[in-house]
Design a protein around this motif. Structure first.
Motif, PDB file in Angstrom:
ATOM      1  N   HIS A  21       0.809  -1.206   0.000  1.00  0.00           N
ATOM      2  CA  HIS A  21       0.000   0.000   0.000  1.00  0.00           C
ATOM      3  C   HIS A  21       0.851   1.270   0.000  1.00  0.00           C
ATOM      4  N   PHE A  24      -0.289   3.629  -2.472  1.00  0.00           N
ATOM      5  CA  PHE A  24      -1.453   4.444  -2.139  1.00  0.00           C
ATOM      6  C   PHE A  24      -1.016   5.703  -1.390  1.00  0.00           C
ATOM      7  N   LYS A  79      -4.632   2.744   5.870  1.00  0.00           N
ATOM      8  CA  LYS A  79      -5.844   2.312   5.176  1.00  0.00           C
ATOM      9  C   LYS A  79      -6.323   1.030   5.840  1.00  0.00           C
ATOM     10  N   GLN A 151      -7.439   3.339  -6.966  1.00  0.00           N
ATOM     11  CA  GLN A 151      -6.311   2.636  -6.357  1.00  0.00           C
ATOM     12  C   GLN A 151      -5.447   1.959  -7.422  1.00  0.00           C
ATOM     13  N   LYS A 155      -1.514   2.655  -8.268  1.00  0.00           N
ATOM     14  CA  LYS A 155      -0.552   1.556  -8.362  1.00  0.00           C
ATOM     15  C   LYS A 155       0.223   1.644  -9.676  1.00  0.00           C
TER      16      LYS A 155
END
Length: 586
Positions: A21, A24, A79, A151, A155
């Motif tokens: 993540h 993100f 998250k 998302q 990425k």
């Protein structure tokens, strides 16, 4: 030099259990960078430079000096399921003082609204502390309602910016997933254009397949969002690197820079366009602007060095290549350019020393053979040159040229130009192709490839917009309203008072109040409010009924909400510490 109204957004730490993540957290940080860069008059460090401090515990004062910024934003992101928690803090780089800090806990579906809220809060704090800025009502717009599509885009962006062929493939996969989830979401289309354009132009995949795909996604993206920075940059990328049409590329870039004047990718691309046209002064203007916002980009330093290299100013070129390599010692383009400089300067010992520190196998042998062919009487043939190193330099031309076969060299050059291979685009000013310049065929190639720019208009680097103003009569009326609000209602006593709230209380747009304070009263918001607070403190401090108050307690009672802010402002305004002043005046 540090501009007072300036900021660097460091990469937010990802506190999620899944370390994947990170993309993100990086995406959120970059979105805030892009949002703040839309504020006229606010210098925002580009992603490449601010992200250079990832996982490095560097004093904010050092960061401020290296990036030339007065403030730093950092924080963390967690998250968890369908929720996102963000902690952000704004810090002064001269003394490490925290100007603002806040925690946010929201639904993941509110991510764009949250980015907008954070960006606006940061811009407001900079305006309140450092001076006037015109700030739009919103800095971030909702681009998709499908959070999974967003998302996947983040990425893809994460992998694209790793700048490795295998990561471009991973980026392409993520971008395509994003489009499958929301076909109306425009950003991943332009990401695909850039990925395919780079892979095809530099020989990492079949060029026809890559450029066909790039053209397809460009058409789709433009249909969805024709007037965005991403659209104009994608058009420019295709025009420059696919079609070798720097004039059309510049037209697109100027439109994109009118929207986002601090977009360093567009600024660098404009420099590359002017470089291809041999317009080196204009190229330097653009790359210098890019370096102002992105001082730790190795490619910007390489691009500037290349401009000097193509003008045969080798010592200056090498200085900029060294700066690129200080940032990234494996930056391939700078390594090769520096080797070429040593060859052209006839510095054999320095060339050997340089290559011994940058072992690249067959690549190094090519540079050594090239030096021998240029400066010694060694008899060489094209077979003495490695054939697998054509990605960055046109060895297919250099090898026959310096082994005595100009005809083969010219044929290889023509083929490279016809195929629009990226490493050939500056052939007209390539110092290593100097032996071909007297040939009529070469001169015709230059003219036919890049026709004269006569009659074409090119814009200069975008200038900042003029600030919002009030007429003298309006300014007088609002100054009177402010005076009345301070004297009668003592608005300054509220420690949470901010510029937007104050503007609402006198029915004036925040941008106009900011202009009024800075341009007509000569104070930013905090200076103006703290001046009233200081006056209240001095008035109360000498009265017997307040003698039982501590200095800090009385400061808080007058609206100050920080000991350090009170002490600093008191000393700056009076030349004395609060205790010394109190001793002299009681």
């Amino acid at each position: 030099m540090i501009r007072t109204k300036s900021i660097a957004v460091l990469p937010f730490d990802s506190l999620s259990a899944d370390q994947e993540h990170t993309y993100f957290a990086d995406g959120i940080s970059e979105e805030i960078i892009l949002a703040l860069s839309r504020v006229d008059g606010l210098k925002v460090t580009a992603r490449t430079s601010s992200f250079a401090y990832r996982d490095r515990k560097t004093d904010v004062r050092i960061i401020g000096n290296q990036l030339g910024v007065a403030t730093i934003l950092d924080g963390s992101i967690r998250k968890v399921g369908k929720r996102i928690r963000i902690h952000a803090q704004l810090v002064r780089t001269d003394n490490g003082f925290h100007l603002w800090s806040e925690r946010f806990d929201r639904e993941l579906t509110d991510i764009f609204e949250l980015q907008d809220e954070i960006s606006l809060l940061i811009a407001e704090k900079i305006r309140e502390n450092y001076g006037h800025l015109d700030i739009d009502d919103h800095l971030v717009t909702t681009k998709t309602r499908d959070i999974k599509a967003y998302q996947m885009f983040l990425k893809g962006r994460f992998f694209q910016l790793q700048w490795k062929s295998e990561d471009f493939e991973r980026a392409i996969h993520a971008y395509k997933q994003s489009i499958e989830l929301d076909p109306a979401y425009y950003q991943p289309y332009f990401g695909l254009v850039q990925c395919y354009g780079i892979l095809g132009s530099w020989g990492f995949m079949n060029k026809l397949d890559a450029l066909t795909a790039a053209d397809f996604y460009l058409t789709q993206g433009i249909a969805l969002q024709p007037e965005s920075t991403e659209a104009y940059f994608a058009k420019a990328t295709q025009a420059l690197w696919v079609n070798w049409d720097p004039h059309s590329a510049l037209q697109a870039l100027h439109k994109g820079l009118a929207i986002s004047p601090q977009d360093t990718e567009s600024l660098e691309s404009a420099a590359e366009c002017h470089t291809a046209l041999g317009q080196f002064d204009q190229a330097l203007e653009y790359i210098n602007k890019a370096l102002e916002y992105n001082p730790l980009s190795p490619n910007h330093h390489y691009t500037k060095g290349n401009i000097y290299y193509l003008q045969e100013q080798y010592d200056t070129a090498m200085q900029w290549m060294d700066k690129a390599l200080t940032i990234d010692l494996n930056w391939e383009l700078a390594i090769r350019a520096k080797a070429c400089c040593y060859i052209l300067k006839g510095q054999q010992q320095e060339l050997h020393s340089w290559l011994s520190r940058t072992p690249k196998g067959g690549i190094n042998s090519n540079f050594l053979r090239l030096y021998e062919a240029m400066h010694t009487k060694t008899s060489l043939s094209t077979s003495d040159f490695a054939t697998d190193t054509t990605i960055y330099l046109p060895w297919a031309v250099y090898a026959p040229l310096y082994t005595g076969d100009q005809t083969q060299a010219l044929a290889a050059l023509i083929q490279g130009i016809q195929q629009r291979n990226g490493q050939y685009i500056n052939f007209g000013n390539d110092p290593l192709l100097r032996p071909l310049r007297p040939l009529t065929e070469f001169q015709q190639l230059v003219q036919n490839t890049f026709p004269s720019a006569a009659g074409r208009v090119t814009a200069s680097v975008q200038k900042e917009k003029a600030a919002t103003k009030l007429s003298p009569e309006e300014a007088g009326d609002y100054k009177a309203a402010l005076q009345d609000l301070m004297e009668k209602e003592q608005a300054y006593l509220s420690p949470e008072l901010n510029l937007r709230e104050l503007a609402a209380r006198i029915d004036l747009h925040p941008n106009k109040l900011s202009w009024l304070l800075n341009e007509t009263l000569g104070q930013n918001f905090n200076e103006y409010i703290n001046t009233w607070r200081l006056g209240a403190f001095q008035q109360k401090a000498v009265l017997p009924e307040f003698s039982h108050y501590t200095i800090l307690g009385l400061a808080y009672d007058c609206g100050f909400n920080s000991k350090s802010v009170f002490n600093d402002f008191f000393k700056k305004s009076t030349g004395q510490t609060p205790s010394a002043w109190l001793k002299a005046n009681r």
